[in-house]
Design a protein around this motif. Sequence first.
Motif, PDB file in Angstrom:
ATOM      1  N   PRO A  97       0.841  -1.207   0.000  1.00 30.71           N
ATOM      2  CA  PRO A  97       0.000   0.000   0.000  1.00 30.71           C
ATOM      3  C   PRO A  97       0.874   1.254   0.000  1.00 30.71           C
ATOM      4  O   PRO A  97       1.878   1.324   0.707  1.00 30.71           O
ATOM      5  N   MET A  98       0.463   2.250  -0.779  1.00 33.22           N
ATOM      6  CA  MET A  98       1.325   3.416  -0.956  1.00 33.22           C
ATOM      7  C   MET A  98       0.627   4.734  -0.645  1.00 33.22           C
ATOM      8  O   MET A  98       1.142   5.799  -0.984  1.00 33.22           O
ATOM      9  N   PHE A  99      -0.504   4.678   0.024  1.00 33.45           N
ATOM     10  CA  PHE A  99      -1.190   5.926   0.364  1.00 33.45           C
ATOM     11  C   PHE A  99      -0.867   6.379   1.785  1.00 33.45           C
ATOM     12  O   PHE A  99      -1.366   7.404   2.243  1.00 33.45           O
ATOM     13  N   TYR A 100      -0.037   5.617   2.492  1.00 36.77           N
ATOM     14  CA  TYR A 100       0.397   6.011   3.831  1.00 36.77           C
ATOM     15  C   TYR A 100       1.551   7.017   3.735  1.00 36.77           C
ATOM     16  O   TYR A 100       2.290   7.028   2.753  1.00 36.77           O
ATOM     17  N   PRO A 101       1.751   7.848   4.750  1.00 36.72           N
ATOM     18  CA  PRO A 101       2.856   8.812   4.710  1.00 36.72           C
ATOM     19  C   PRO A 101       4.232   8.162   4.796  1.00 36.72           C
ATOM     20  O   PRO A 101       5.214   8.738   4.335  1.00 36.72           O
ATOM     21  N   ALA A 102       4.314   6.967   5.390  1.00 36.08           N
ATOM     22  CA  ALA A 102       5.587   6.255   5.511  1.00 36.08           C
ATOM     23  C   ALA A 102       5.527   4.956   4.716  1.00 36.08           C
ATOM     24  O   ALA A 102       4.446   4.402   4.481  1.00 36.08           O
ATOM     25  N   ARG A 103       6.663   4.460   4.291  1.00 36.14           N
ATOM     26  CA  ARG A 103       6.737   3.223   3.523  1.00 36.14           C
ATOM     27  C   ARG A 103       6.221   2.059   4.347  1.00 36.14           C
ATOM     28  O   ARG A 103       6.562   1.912   5.526  1.00 36.14           O
ATOM     29  N   ARG A 104       5.403   1.213   3.737  1.00 36.68           N
ATOM     30  CA  ARG A 104       4.772   0.092   4.431  1.00 36.68           C
ATOM     31  C   ARG A 104       5.220  -1.235   3.825  1.00 36.68           C
ATOM     32  O   ARG A 104       5.672  -1.292   2.667  1.00 36.68           O
ATOM     33  N   PHE A 187       0.349 -14.983   3.755  1.00 30.12           N
ATOM     34  CA  PHE A 187      -0.352 -13.790   4.219  1.00 30.12           C
ATOM     35  C   PHE A 187      -0.731 -13.858   5.697  1.00 30.12           C
ATOM     36  O   PHE A 187      -1.322 -12.902   6.218  1.00 30.12           O
ATOM     37  N   VAL A 188      -0.374 -14.933   6.369  1.00 27.10           N
ATOM     38  CA  VAL A 188      -0.705 -15.047   7.793  1.00 27.10           C
ATOM     39  C   VAL A 188      -0.062 -13.923   8.612  1.00 27.10           C
ATOM     40  O   VAL A 188      -0.741 -13.286   9.426  1.00 27.10           O
ATOM     41  N   PRO A 189       1.236 -13.622   8.452  1.00 32.63           N
ATOM     42  CA  PRO A 189       1.813 -12.515   9.243  1.00 32.63           C
ATOM     43  C   PRO A 189       1.164 -11.168   8.939  1.00 32.63           C
ATOM     44  O   PRO A 189       0.894 -10.381   9.856  1.00 32.63           O
ATOM     45  N   ALA A 190       0.911 -10.886   7.661  1.00 32.68           N
ATOM     46  CA  ALA A 190       0.283  -9.607   7.299  1.00 32.68           C
ATOM     47  C   ALA A 190      -1.121  -9.510   7.867  1.00 32.68           C
ATOM     48  O   ALA A 190      -1.549  -8.445   8.332  1.00 32.68           O
ATOM     49  N   ASN A 191      -1.848 -10.615   7.836  1.00 34.59           N
ATOM     50  CA  ASN A 191      -3.193 -10.620   8.397  1.00 34.59           C
ATOM     51  C   ASN A 191      -3.154 -10.342   9.899  1.00 34.59           C
ATOM     52  O   ASN A 191      -3.977  -9.576  10.425  1.00 34.59           O
ATOM     53  N   TYR A 192      -2.203 -10.939  10.584  1.00 33.52           N
ATOM     54  CA  TYR A 192      -2.088 -10.701  12.033  1.00 33.52           C
ATOM     55  C   TYR A 192      -1.751  -9.235  12.305  1.00 33.52           C
ATOM     56  O   TYR A 192      -2.316  -8.614  13.220  1.00 33.52           O
ATOM     57  N   LEU A 193      -0.852  -8.671  11.502  1.00 34.14           N
ATOM     58  CA  LEU A 193      -0.506  -7.262  11.668  1.00 34.14           C
ATOM     59  C   LEU A 193      -1.742  -6.378  11.462  1.00 34.14           C
ATOM     60  O   LEU A 193      -2.026  -5.499  12.268  1.00 34.14           O
ATOM     61  N   ASN A 194      -2.474  -6.617  10.379  1.00 32.19           N
ATOM     62  CA  ASN A 194      -3.642  -5.791  10.088  1.00 32.19           C
ATOM     63  C   ASN A 194      -4.766  -5.983  11.099  1.00 32.19           C
ATOM     64  O   ASN A 194      -5.609  -5.094  11.263  1.00 32.19           O
ATOM     65  N   SER A 195      -4.779  -7.135  11.769  1.00 35.22           N
ATOM     66  CA  SER A 195      -5.823  -7.413  12.764  1.00 35.22           C
ATOM     67  C   SER A 195      -5.488  -6.882  14.149  1.00 35.22           C
ATOM     68  O   SER A 195      -6.397  -6.711  14.974  1.00 35.22           O
ATOM     69  N   THR A 196      -4.204  -6.638  14.427  1.00 36.38           N
ATOM     70  CA  THR A 196      -3.813  -6.366  15.811  1.00 36.38           C
ATOM     71  C   THR A 196      -2.924  -5.151  16.020  1.00 36.38           C
ATOM     72  O   THR A 196      -2.906  -4.595  17.123  1.00 36.38           O
ATOM     73  N   HIS A 197      -2.165  -4.713  15.011  1.00 38.71           N
ATOM     74  CA  HIS A 197      -1.169  -3.663  15.243  1.00 38.71           C
ATOM     75  C   HIS A 197      -1.856  -2.313  15.436  1.00 38.71           C
ATOM     76  O   HIS A 197      -2.732  -1.940  14.653  1.00 38.71           O
ATOM     77  N   PRO A 198      -1.456  -1.556  16.439  1.00 37.96           N
ATOM     78  CA  PRO A 198      -2.129  -0.267  16.702  1.00 37.96           C
ATOM     79  C   PRO A 198      -1.980   0.747  15.573  1.00 37.96           C
ATOM     80  O   PRO A 198      -2.775   1.683  15.487  1.00 37.96           O
ATOM     81  N   ASP A 199      -0.968   0.584  14.725  1.00 43.97           N
ATOM     82  CA  ASP A 199      -0.812   1.502  13.599  1.00 43.97           C
ATOM     83  C   ASP A 199      -1.663   1.128  12.391  1.00 43.97           C
ATOM     84  O   ASP A 199      -1.770   1.911  11.436  1.00 43.97           O
ATOM     85  N   ALA A 200      -2.251  -0.067  12.387  1.00 46.67           N
ATOM     86  CA  ALA A 200      -3.072  -0.506  11.258  1.00 46.67           C
ATOM     87  C   ALA A 200      -4.394   0.260  11.251  1.00 46.67           C
ATOM     88  O   ALA A 200      -5.053   0.385  12.281  1.00 46.67           O
ATOM     89  N   ILE A 201      -4.777   0.755  10.093  1.00 46.78           N
ATOM     90  CA  ILE A 201      -6.011   1.532  10.001  1.00 46.78           C
ATOM     91  C   ILE A 201      -7.223   0.708  10.408  1.00 46.78           C
ATOM     92  O   ILE A 201      -8.194   1.230  10.953  1.00 46.78           O
ATOM     93  N   PHE A 202      -7.157  -0.612  10.183  1.00 51.43           N
ATOM     94  CA  PHE A 202      -8.301  -1.465  10.520  1.00 51.43           C
ATOM     95  C   PHE A 202      -8.485  -1.571  12.027  1.00 51.43           C
ATOM     96  O   PHE A 202      -9.589  -1.784  12.505  1.00 51.43           O
ATOM     97  N   VAL A 203      -7.394  -1.447  12.771  1.00 51.16           N
ATOM     98  CA  VAL A 203      -7.457  -1.453  14.232  1.00 51.16           C
ATOM     99  C   VAL A 203      -7.913  -0.089  14.752  1.00 51.16           C
ATOM    100  O   VAL A 203      -8.657   0.012  15.726  1.00 51.16           O
TER     101      VAL A 203
END
Length: 232
Positions: A97-104, A187-203
């Motif tokens: 994804p490239m719409f974030y201010p920092a590289r992801r 995609f298991v690690p990415a899914n965990y990040l998107n489900s739990t990381h406080p910086d993830a927009i979904f969280v």
Amino acid sequence: MHSDNFDLSTYLRRINYTAQVSADSATLNALMRHQLFSVPFENLDVQAGKVISLVPEEIVDKLLHRGRGGYCYEVNGLFAMALEALGIPYCFVAARPMFYPARRPKTHMALIAEVDGRRWLCDLGFGSYGIRAPLALDLLDTDINQDFDIFRLTRDAKGEYLLQARVEGEWANQYGFDLTPQEWIDFVPANYLNSTHPDAIFVQKLLIVQHHAEGRLILLGDTLKTVTAQGA
């Protein structure tokens, strides 16, 4: 992408598709649009504190039998099951994804389908500025009108594909990807990040996007936005 409880006829009813299906580009286009308009992009389970399940049978139960939506791994995983049932070759690709201010990192999932002698980018799970129909990979640097949106694929200096959308008169990078095939388990690690990381927009925020032929409805937090060809 296989699931023991996936049934093509049930899938077609869920996406309100009644025409004949074949392993061709016309069917690929029609199925993607019907699913996009019928199955919402949503992160309700993440907002409820749950880690999204990547068990294929649980995705089928959630999206087909319980009438729910999901985010990229779920909706694109479901689409992959339909492609497999139709005998359309495909692979998963990891996108940055490239719409974030920092590289992801490359946490987004998309699909590359091969049909009618061409390769097509398919993606039903990128939210607000996601493509609305398959994009042929051989149409580089070409403006593609999809309803009221305009997209294009280009290549960067490293040769990676870059999806761009026309936003307020300017080209905006959406995500970059290459054609290295990914396995579902990748995609298991990415899914965990998107489900739990406080910086993830979904969280951070509730996000629901419902596309339809004339536009899309976007619920972000407690703000509802309606997007049509005439504007918001």
